[in-house]
Enzyme design. Sequence first.
Site, PDB file in Angstrom:
ATOM      1  N   GLU A 127      35.265  51.697  60.027  1.00  0.00           N
ATOM      2  CA  GLU A 127      34.796  51.486  61.400  1.00  0.00           C
ATOM      3  C   GLU A 127      33.465  50.742  61.429  1.00  0.00           C
ATOM      4  O   GLU A 127      33.256  49.858  62.258  1.00  0.00           O
ATOM      5  CB  GLU A 127      34.611  52.835  62.128  1.00  0.00           C
ATOM      6  CG  GLU A 127      35.854  53.663  62.217  1.00  0.00           C
ATOM      7  CD  GLU A 127      35.996  54.693  61.104  1.00  0.00           C
ATOM      8  OE1 GLU A 127      36.495  55.786  61.386  1.00  0.00           O
ATOM      9  OE2 GLU A 127      35.608  54.400  59.944  1.00  0.00           O
ATOM     10  N   CYS A 138      30.478  57.509  62.396  1.00  0.00           N
ATOM     11  CA  CYS A 138      31.168  56.375  63.011  1.00  0.00           C
ATOM     12  C   CYS A 138      31.299  56.558  64.519  1.00  0.00           C
ATOM     13  O   CYS A 138      31.144  55.599  65.275  1.00  0.00           O
ATOM     14  CB  CYS A 138      32.534  56.170  62.359  1.00  0.00           C
ATOM     15  SG  CYS A 138      32.400  55.633  60.642  1.00  0.00           S
ATOM     16  N   HIS A 148      31.978  52.696  55.905  1.00  0.00           N
ATOM     17  CA  HIS A 148      33.289  53.115  56.405  1.00  0.00           C
ATOM     18  C   HIS A 148      33.976  51.944  57.099  1.00  0.00           C
ATOM     19  O   HIS A 148      33.323  51.003  57.553  1.00  0.00           O
ATOM     20  CB  HIS A 148      33.141  54.269  57.387  1.00  0.00           C
ATOM     21  CG  HIS A 148      32.711  55.556  56.752  1.00  0.00           C
ATOM     22  ND1 HIS A 148      32.783  56.752  57.416  1.00  0.00           N
ATOM     23  CD2 HIS A 148      32.209  55.838  55.516  1.00  0.00           C
ATOM     24  CE1 HIS A 148      32.349  57.719  56.622  1.00  0.00           C
ATOM     25  NE2 HIS A 148      31.990  57.186  55.469  1.00  0.00           N
ATOM     26  N   CYS A 199      34.634  59.747  61.707  1.00  0.00           N
ATOM     27  CA  CYS A 199      33.700  60.831  61.404  1.00  0.00           C
ATOM     28  C   CYS A 199      32.580  60.814  62.460  1.00  0.00           C
ATOM     29  O   CYS A 199      32.529  59.931  63.323  1.00  0.00           O
ATOM     30  CB  CYS A 199      33.124  60.662  59.996  1.00  0.00           C
ATOM     31  SG  CYS A 199      31.989  59.253  59.852  1.00  0.00           S
TER      32      CYS A 199
END
Length: 158
Positions: free
Chosen positions: A68, A99, A66, A96
């Site tokens: 992040e 993260c 992701h 999410c």
Amino acid sequence: MPISYYSEDNSKETNPDEYFMRQALMEAQRAGERDEVPIGAVIVCQGRIIARGHNLTETLTDVTAHAEMQAITAAAQFLGGKYLIDCSLYVTVEPCVMCAGALGWSQISRVVYGASDEKRGFVRFAPNALHPKTEIVSGILEADCSKLVKKFFKRKRN
């Protein structure tokens, strides 16, 4: 000495949160160009971007890639340590749970996001995942951030 921020049209930007979110939006656009879900992130320390990231889950065949996570790894490498105290993450969509957990472990000082994610966002499922001292700011350039993701999924459905 205060730092000056400039928008894309080279006019002076007065709101640093909006300036840095625009930088995260540029990362999101890079993800979209790679046919990745267009989410982008930047990490800022002392008024400077020290890390950038965008979704790479398809490119790397890695569900953990992701935006992040990419930015957290780059920032830790830049700083030479795992803690991101005195840093801010700017991300176009609410993190999410995964993260948010990583951000909690990093002890990041601020998380600033644009659009909420009602289906997978941490606020709904794990509101205490971040470090207790982490400041959360939401809704920065929300319409721009949301529009980018909605446009991507609309194109995918057609």
